[in-house]
Design a protein around this motif. Structure first.
Motif, PDB file in Angstrom:
ATOM      1  N   GLU A   1      -8.230  -1.010   0.215  1.00  7.37           N
ATOM      2  CA  GLU A   1      -9.314  -1.951  -0.071  1.00  7.37           C
ATOM      3  C   GLU A   1      -9.324  -3.009   1.022  1.00  7.37           C
ATOM      4  O   GLU A   1      -8.283  -3.574   1.351  1.00  7.37           O
TER       5      GLU A   1
ATOM      6  N   LYS B   1      -4.755   6.204  -4.441  1.00  6.28           N
ATOM      7  CA  LYS B   1      -5.705   5.090  -4.431  1.00  6.28           C
ATOM      8  C   LYS B   1      -6.152   4.808  -3.009  1.00  6.28           C
ATOM      9  O   LYS B   1      -5.350   4.838  -2.083  1.00  6.28           O
TER      10      LYS B   1
ATOM     11  N   GLY C   1      -3.763   1.772   1.063  1.00  5.27           N
ATOM     12  CA  GLY C   1      -4.001   3.019   0.340  1.00  5.27           C
ATOM     13  C   GLY C   1      -2.703   3.781   0.119  1.00  5.27           C
ATOM     14  O   GLY C   1      -1.704   3.550   0.788  1.00  5.27           O
TER      15      GLY C   1
ATOM     16  N   ARG D   1     -12.244   6.075   1.209  1.00  2.37           N
ATOM     17  CA  ARG D   1     -11.042   6.811   1.599  1.00  2.37           C
ATOM     18  C   ARG D   1     -11.091   7.150   3.077  1.00  2.37           C
ATOM     19  O   ARG D   1     -12.125   7.066   3.716  1.00  2.37           O
TER      20      ARG D   1
END
Length: 151
Positions: free
Chosen positions: A113, A110, A106, A63
């Motif tokens: 990635e 979530k 993101g 994150r």
């Protein structure tokens, strides 16, 4: 490093990716923040697909707050707008110079990635010993070169 660790290179998260990230950062002429973030990403991903977690290798899921810590923003400042902007700038540089590819943006709870564009397949030896970083071939050399290897 203990002999137990050396016997199980698949358990060393990011060791080989980090070694390649050092080389790629120099070759791509990445700035300081982008280099720090790239090395952090490399150390957080699995190198090979036979990892104990069964995770896709060379993928980073951290994150923004975790990425901000890699850039020097310690809690609680790692969740500030300034920290997030620094992560965004470093990530943009990594993408624009070809060090990473965005797999998923993101949002909505979530994390983003990213796939690290380093090739570590050739770095695994029988017995699990690490492959050393390439060295300068001669005095005054301006580039690291590893024949037949691309990042």
């Amino acid at each position: 490093m203990s002999s137990l660790l050396m016997e199980r290179s698949e358990d060393l998260v990011g060791l080989f990716a980090a070694k390649k990230a050092v080389l790629a950062s120099a070759q791509l002429d990445l700035g300081n923040a982008a280099t720090r973030l790239f090395l952090h990403m490399a150390l957080e991903c699995w190198d090979f697909d036979d990892n104990p977690a069964g995770a896709t290798p060379l993928r980073y899921f951290g994150r923004r707050e975790l990425s901000a810590i890699a850039l020097g923003y310690m809690a609680p400042t790692n969740a500030t707008d300034a920290a997030f902007q620094a992560v965004k700038r470093a990530t943009r540089e990594l993408v624009s110079k070809g060090a990473i590819t965005v797999i998923r943006r993101g949002g909505t709870g979530k994390p983003a990635e990213y796939e690290l564009k380093v090739d570590v397949r050739h770095m695994r030896r029988e017995g699990g010993g690490p492959v050393p970083l390439p060295f300068l071939a001669h005095e005054g050399a301006t580039e690291w070169k590893t024949p037949g290897v691309s990042f």
